[in-house]
Design a protein around this motif. Sequence first.
Motif, PDB file in Angstrom:
ATOM      1  N   GLN A  80     167.133  40.747 -13.925  1.00 26.26           N
ATOM      2  CA  GLN A  80     168.110  41.660 -14.471  1.00 26.26           C
ATOM      3  C   GLN A  80     169.303  40.950 -15.108  1.00 26.26           C
ATOM      4  N   TYR A  81     169.343  39.603 -15.024  1.00 21.49           N
ATOM      5  CA  TYR A  81     170.501  38.963 -15.626  1.00 21.49           C
ATOM      6  C   TYR A  81     170.246  37.545 -16.123  1.00 21.49           C
ATOM      7  N   VAL A  82     169.252  36.843 -15.600  1.00 25.01           N
ATOM      8  CA  VAL A  82     169.205  35.401 -15.849  1.00 25.01           C
ATOM      9  C   VAL A  82     168.892  35.079 -17.314  1.00 25.01           C
ATOM     10  N   ASN A1241     174.352  52.288  -5.312  1.00 28.98           N
ATOM     11  CA  ASN A1241     174.687  51.115  -6.116  1.00 28.98           C
ATOM     12  C   ASN A1241     175.662  51.499  -7.223  1.00 28.98           C
ATOM     13  N   TYR A1242     175.139  51.963  -8.361  1.00 25.84           N
ATOM     14  CA  TYR A1242     175.999  52.406  -9.452  1.00 25.84           C
ATOM     15  C   TYR A1242     175.335  53.624 -10.095  1.00 25.84           C
ATOM     16  N   ARG A1259     172.627  49.694 -11.677  1.00 24.84           N
ATOM     17  CA  ARG A1259     172.352  48.389 -11.085  1.00 24.84           C
ATOM     18  C   ARG A1259     170.842  48.126 -11.084  1.00 24.84           C
ATOM     19  N   ARG A1260     170.080  49.143 -10.691  1.00 27.18           N
ATOM     20  CA  ARG A1260     168.635  48.994 -10.611  1.00 27.18           C
ATOM     21  C   ARG A1260     167.954  49.339 -11.930  1.00 27.18           C
ATOM     22  N   HIS A1284     169.735  50.539 -19.399  1.00 29.35           N
ATOM     23  CA  HIS A1284     170.437  51.541 -18.608  1.00 29.35           C
ATOM     24  C   HIS A1284     169.817  52.921 -18.794  1.00 29.35           C
ATOM     25  N   LEU A1285     169.715  53.667 -17.685  1.00 28.16           N
ATOM     26  CA  LEU A1285     169.298  55.062 -17.710  1.00 28.16           C
ATOM     27  C   LEU A1285     170.540  55.935 -17.600  1.00 28.16           C
ATOM     28  N   TYR A1286     170.533  57.034 -18.324  1.00 30.51           N
ATOM     29  CA  TYR A1286     171.700  57.915 -18.363  1.00 30.51           C
ATOM     30  C   TYR A1286     171.375  59.231 -17.640  1.00 30.51           C
TER      31      TYR A1286
END
Length: 1300
Positions: A80-82, A1241-1242, A1259-1260, A1284-1286
């Motif tokens: 998710q970030y690397v 999470n968020y 986050r997920r 991102h899901l909305y």
Amino acid sequence: MRAVAALLAAVLAVGTALPRPGLLPHGPARGDARLRPGDDESSPGLLLRRALRLYGRAARRLYVGTNGVISSQDFPRETQYVDDDFPTDFPVIAPFLADLDTSGDRGNIYYRQDDSRDVLDQAVGYIQAGFPRSAGAFVPTNAFIATWEEVGPYQELSQDNEPSTKLNTFQAVIAYNDEDTYTIFLYPEGGLQFLGTRPKESYNVQLELPARVGFSWGDSDDPKRDGLFHSLASSEQALRNLERESNTGIPGVWVFHVGSTEHVEPGGGEGAAPAVPRSPAEHPNPGTTGYTHPLSSHSPMAQRPSHGSHSPVLLGFVPGRRDTQERSRWLQPRGDGGTGQSFSANPSSYSSGQHGVGVEEDVHFNPDVFTYSAASKETCAQHHGRCSPHAFCTDYASGFCCHCRATFYGNGRQCLPEGAVHRLNGKVSGSLRVGRASVRFQDVDLHAYIVGSDGRAYTAISGVPQPAARALLPLLPLGGLFAWLFALEEPGSENGFSITGAEFTQSLEVTFYPGGETVQVTQTAEGLGPDNYLSLRTHIQGEVPFLPENVTVHITPYKELYSYSSSAVTSSGQREYVVAAGTANQTLSYHLRQNVTFAGCPHSRLPARQRLSVARAFALFDGHEHVLRYALAARIGPARDDAENPGVSPCHDGTHTCEAPARCQPGVGTEYTCECAAGYRGDGRGCRALAPASDPCEDGRHPCAPGDRARCLSRGDGHATCECLPGYTGDGIQCSDVDECAESPCHPAAICYNTPGSFSCRCRPGYAGDGFQCTYAAEGNPQRLTPCQHEQMYPREVPPLGDGHVPQCDEQGRYRPLQCHGSSGHCWCVDAAGQEIAGTRTAPGTTPPRCGSPESIQQLTPCEHARMYPREVPPGPSPVGDGHVPQCDEQGRYRPLQCHSSSGHCWCVDAAGQEIAGTRTAPGTTPPRCGSPEPTERPPSMCERWRQSLLEHYGGSPRGDQYVPQCDPSGDFTPLQCHGDSGYCWCVEQSGREIPGTRSEPGTTPPCLPSVAPPSVRPEPRPDVSPPGTGTFLLYAQGQQIGYLPLNGTRLQKEAAKTLLSLHGSIVVGIDYDCRERMIYWTDVAGRTISRAGLEPGSEPETIISSAGLISPEGLAVDHLRRAMFWTDSGLDRIERARLDGSERRVLFDTELVNPRAIAVDPVRGNLYWTDWNREAPKIETSTVNGANRRVLVHTDIGLPNGLTFDPFSKLLCWADAGTKHLECTFPDGTGRRVIQSNLNYPFSIISYANHFYHTDWRRDGVIAVNKETGSFTDEYLPEQRSHLYGITAVYPYCPGARK
């Protein structure tokens, strides 16, 4: 300080790099903890002895990760970030963010917190070297030290792949006290031996992604904007400079102020950092004037001390340049309360009015874009009108140039907003020879759609006749031009539009191999239209290879080198593509040469070469729509070594020595081999024919299963392949029968019989039909049961679904007037519909009532019923009634003219009492002239008669626990029947009789097949719409698409998830569903629109609220009873409503709103709810749907209430808070508040269904399921495409909570 001074003296004496002793002391001897070895490990949260301030917020724990990062919160999965660019979704301090690995004893990662004097003294010495004035009095009380020592890059090891010997060492130090925080990055000499890592995905394993160095604040609270960040280095060159350059005067040491404000301030900007000797080649151009930038450090390596000066100097640059290595997005408040970026004035240019006018004499000045000059000197004062409204003008010694302003890009004459979606329109003409056929076409349409934020280009060419359209599939350069024009720019690089603007000519020649066919393409860009649409004309001429039908073309990802001069761009290369037909495929190739000519600014300095990398490329031909489509995702970056760009293979330019009929097979670089074709033998330079191979399918030498199970397919080379026949499964050699009956293909009233390779369906005894459709039959004649007979055959169950009573019917199947309960002894009278007549029930053992015949009980007409039982309607306009009491004639029919007794409106109605569109007149005007209502086209069906009878019995408003049949528009029973809002459902036959064994519990929906044959012709679905299945499912918004996620009970059927609707260029945020018309509605913050689409195949999206008057439409709620919708606009700070067709739009609230986001409606009670995540005073409010009785429901203990849902079953209002991490519920009046889950999470959006909540999580990047009773997480769905899901909503097979 003495230690730092001594170290500085040593650096000045011996060279320009930090020696290893320059690192702060670390290791087991200093009490460091050691991170466990691995590829993606993270430390437990280390509780700090005192909280530190990071980006203006308090942090009490720190985490250390394998991949060169420190965070104030636990890490997500590295996927998710690397490999992603800044910003990250979580707070990050990144001295070297890359895919690192300490497995197999390859290095150590140490960390600790320290308050010893020697460590704090060394840290403060470095800090004051970078901030001699502002940090002169800074005294740290604590330090956190993380050291990556001799760590390696992640590798997939194999027998042929040895572990890398390149290992990196670096350190990050966070020094702080109660008031402020500084961060130090240290890179010792020889510490960075590798500069990037390869991503794990197999499709691009050959790429190496540079590490990222910098800071990220984490996710933004605004869905339209990414979080803030500051990037120090993200390119190979910038990473190499980390060891030998500095913003403190000490090579390899970089300091940053990260504590008391939201932005990161790099050191070296206060003019007192010691100088570091450097070679003359490294000196900044003495003619370039340096200046500081108050918010962003956009220079390649921040502040570079110049030779002979004690003052750090920023390399000169134009504000908003996009070719930089260090960049940031840190915002500061303006005086007006907003936010914005500010830039220092450039001494060599100035702005005036709409167009900036400047003077620039530096011939090495590298502006962002190109402009134009004439033979005689032209000045900005004369010709600045040639520049784009979004550009400024600069005078040079021999002319002028236009340069796009910050946040725009282009060549100055044409500028487009960065990251926006762009469109391109054009015409294509051509004359092509395809095989033996000649094809001509003139002015067919070309449309391209560009997503500038990530370098994606979609091209569609419609109307090219066959066989040319299919033959053009491999010709990717037709769409590849747009990939180069709008490629995602790597730091220091420029895409095509930044150089050419919207006026250029591309000439392209393509030679196909092995046939040698050649085609020429000319594409001429003719400027931007009024809507910033680029206009283009394309001409294609030559010969292309023929491609048969039913083949697909797969394009291999490629890289292409572009060379630049002041007025032309050239490139050449070879491409491979695969033509696939079934299981067979063939790899072919072509060679291309192209040049792009344009009018450039002579004062610009272009890169000599750049490389375009196309990571994904697709080509397809839609035969139904006759559209040729190309899709590419590209980025432009600096050119690498020539070794990575080998010359053209002799197989592609025809210089090979293979003799026909041999094939030339390309090797590495210019190497190749010759291979004889099938049916020939030799070394490739001399091939002799072999004897014709026999056909194994004809002579029986094949291994296939018997002919009744498999077929033999000859390959022409003496070999054969085997394929199972339909109805069988296997590899062709072994084929077993498929049991089709396992999939229940027959009607529920039929029996399925499996046969070898097939199956058959037969109706059960008592039914007639073909087995796929069965109807009930009595004495051989199909007939429908009366309601009484139906209830006799299928008695109602015990409460709440019935009382166990079996009705008594007469000879005609009608209800007997007197009904008595077989077990309780109660008796009562019923009407013709079998409904009890109030007041007639007698107790057991008493005389039964005297009941007349059912026919003697007068039944009301619909109009009379509406007069006797006026509908109770919540406030606001409603499609089912607005308080109007209808007027009926002598026969009980609706009078053609209806007038409202209180409002004075009049209108005409049809026979069903429905208003005829366009006939309504205003109060005080002449009423419309209405004729007699048209007679109904057919008599009411049994379903409709039964439904009307029950509605009359229930007084027009049945309770949620009362059953009312559901009928389709044709009057037939819908296949799925449900008992009010209880959640109990079952399947019925055409007669309405329940099919045994189909009754389901709440939360599950039985799969019911229609008992009425569907129409023979249905509309074709859109190519980007995938119709949903039956039953309950979730719809979620994911950027440019709406996803479909079915439910099995309350479990997520993740394997059946798919894209329901693709909406290129949109950012879908709010989403809701109209259960009456099966329509989905959504808001689009990119297009600033509200749209809708049906769930039926063939439905087209329709924009119902255009961009006029919308800025940022986010939350959306649909009221299916009033046929109205409500939405929030966080740009206008408004809440609005309109009819579902977009009419009657009006503002409900535009005061006391700061950041309105989520919105929900209770249609039955007529209440509206919304959230406002104003950080200073977040709240949840409510009002009626008309805007009356506004009040605050919740205003304490909430942070960022992103998601809001009203549960029609429990009647609870629930919300998900990304600030408190809570999921909470309350009654609609604000009482009974309770926490369901306290560790989210968020969350962004939430919906309630059955005993679960489902919310989208940033986050997920997925859909998370939470049990309502226990609050536990029960399931999650993470889409394969991560973003991102909305918004999220649930689609029921019925309208929940509605009054039937």
